[in-house]
Design a protein around this motif. Structure first.
Motif, PDB file in Angstrom:
ATOM      1  N   ALA A  86     -14.785  15.446  81.144  1.00  0.00           N
ATOM      2  CA  ALA A  86     -15.158  14.600  80.012  1.00  0.00           C
ATOM      3  C   ALA A  86     -16.217  15.300  79.173  1.00  0.00           C
ATOM      4  CB  ALA A  86     -15.698  13.255  80.517  1.00  0.00           C
ATOM      5  N   GLY A  87     -16.375  14.837  77.937  1.00  0.00           N
ATOM      6  CA  GLY A  87     -17.330  15.442  77.019  1.00  0.00           C
ATOM      7  C   GLY A  87     -18.772  15.164  77.349  1.00  0.00           C
ATOM      8  N   SER A  88     -19.031  14.038  78.027  1.00  0.00           N
ATOM      9  CA  SER A  88     -20.387  13.688  78.438  1.00  0.00           C
ATOM     10  C   SER A  88     -20.308  12.716  79.606  1.00  0.00           C
ATOM     11  CB  SER A  88     -21.173  13.083  77.269  1.00  0.00           C
ATOM     12  OG  SER A  88     -20.555  11.906  76.813  1.00  0.00           O
ATOM     13  N   GLY A 104      -3.196  22.102  71.186  1.00  0.00           N
ATOM     14  CA  GLY A 104      -4.510  21.990  70.557  1.00  0.00           C
ATOM     15  C   GLY A 104      -5.357  20.841  71.074  1.00  0.00           C
ATOM     16  N   GLN A 105      -4.796  19.997  71.927  1.00  0.00           N
ATOM     17  CA  GLN A 105      -5.547  18.866  72.482  1.00  0.00           C
ATOM     18  C   GLN A 105      -6.550  19.363  73.520  1.00  0.00           C
ATOM     19  OE1 GLN A 105      -3.105  15.642  73.869  1.00  0.00           O
ATOM     20  NE2 GLN A 105      -4.744  14.746  75.085  1.00  0.00           N
ATOM     21  N   THR A 106      -7.750  18.794  73.518  1.00  0.00           N
ATOM     22  CA  THR A 106      -8.791  19.186  74.465  1.00  0.00           C
ATOM     23  C   THR A 106      -8.439  18.689  75.864  1.00  0.00           C
ATOM     24  OG1 THR A 106     -10.469  19.141  72.734  1.00  0.00           O
ATOM     25  CG2 THR A 106     -11.261  19.036  75.001  1.00  0.00           C
ATOM     26  N   LEU A 107      -8.504  19.605  76.829  1.00  0.00           N
ATOM     27  CA  LEU A 107      -8.209  19.274  78.222  1.00  0.00           C
ATOM     28  C   LEU A 107      -9.488  19.081  79.033  1.00  0.00           C
ATOM     29  CD1 LEU A 107      -5.421  21.943  78.850  1.00  0.00           C
ATOM     30  CD2 LEU A 107      -5.122  19.540  78.222  1.00  0.00           C
ATOM     31  N   GLY A 108     -10.554  19.767  78.649  1.00  0.00           N
ATOM     32  CA  GLY A 108     -11.821  19.712  79.354  1.00  0.00           C
ATOM     33  C   GLY A 108     -12.810  20.613  78.655  1.00  0.00           C
ATOM     34  N   THR A 117     -17.882  24.803  75.882  1.00  0.00           N
ATOM     35  CA  THR A 117     -16.692  25.406  75.292  1.00  0.00           C
ATOM     36  C   THR A 117     -15.508  24.512  75.618  1.00  0.00           C
ATOM     37  OG1 THR A 117     -17.579  27.627  75.579  1.00  0.00           O
ATOM     38  CG2 THR A 117     -15.192  27.447  75.262  1.00  0.00           C
ATOM     39  N   GLU A 118     -14.821  24.025  74.582  1.00  0.00           N
ATOM     40  CA  GLU A 118     -13.655  23.175  74.800  1.00  0.00           C
ATOM     41  C   GLU A 118     -12.470  24.015  75.258  1.00  0.00           C
ATOM     42  OE1 GLU A 118     -12.760  20.829  71.367  1.00  0.00           O
ATOM     43  OE2 GLU A 118     -14.533  19.581  71.630  1.00  0.00           O
ATOM     44  N   ILE A 119     -11.728  23.498  76.220  1.00  0.00           N
ATOM     45  CA  ILE A 119     -10.507  24.130  76.695  1.00  0.00           C
ATOM     46  C   ILE A 119      -9.357  23.329  76.091  1.00  0.00           C
ATOM     47  CG2 ILE A 119      -9.171  24.792  78.740  1.00  0.00           C
ATOM     48  CD1 ILE A 119     -12.006  26.073  78.461  1.00  0.00           C
TER      49      ILE A 119
END
Length: 153
Positions: A86-88, A104-108, A117-119
């Motif tokens: 999660a982001g936070s 392009g969707q954020t996985l973690g 760094t977004e994956i």
């Protein structure tokens, strides 16, 4: 970026099992690369492989998916750090098992030196395995997710 900090990072890299270290601080991007023998590879006259403004063209930091079979792709960590789903703290994970993801969707995210760094998914598919625990330390190239492609089913 301060020379003393760069020197400390070079020393840390030479004493670790790591072969690469990437750091962005403000507008500076630092990339240190070490050979198997432990010596730093200079790129030009300096022992620092790359220092450039953030706005300049940068090499891709995303790990390319590696095919396990024709329909399943393994996404690997592009860096060393702490993996978070999660982001936070207290927020929902970016993805769950069975979730369909778009390219392009954020996985973690991976945190290294207080930077996140977004994956991002490089393919459209379904999450069939989450291969690391939330808050786990991950190595460069460590498998993070298995995604079954939707187009090939």
């Amino acid at each position: 970026m301060e020379i003393q900090k760069i020197t400390q990072l070079m020393d840390l890299l030479s004493r670790s099992d790591l072969t690469e270290l990437h750091l962005q601080e403000g507008e500076d991007l630092l990339k240190l690369v070490r050979s198997v023998t432990g010596e730093l590879h200079p790129k030009g006259p300096s022992t620092i492989a790359d220092v450039q403004p953030a706005g300049a063209e940068r090499p891709a930091e995303k790990a390319a998916p590696a095919a396990v079979n024709e329909t399943r792709h393994i996404f690997k960590s592009p860096m060393v750090g702490t993996f978070f789903r999660a982001g936070s703290p207290g927020t929902a994970p970016f993805v769950e098992m069975g979730a369909r993801v778009a390219q392009g969707q954020t996985l973690g995210v991976i945190e290294a030196m207080k930077m996140l760094t977004e994956i991002e998914s490089e393919i459209e598919g379904e999450i069939v395995e989450i291969l690391v625990e939330n808050g786990a330390f991950v190595e460069f190239g460590q498998p993070l997710f298995a995604i079954e492609t939707l187009a090939m089913r």
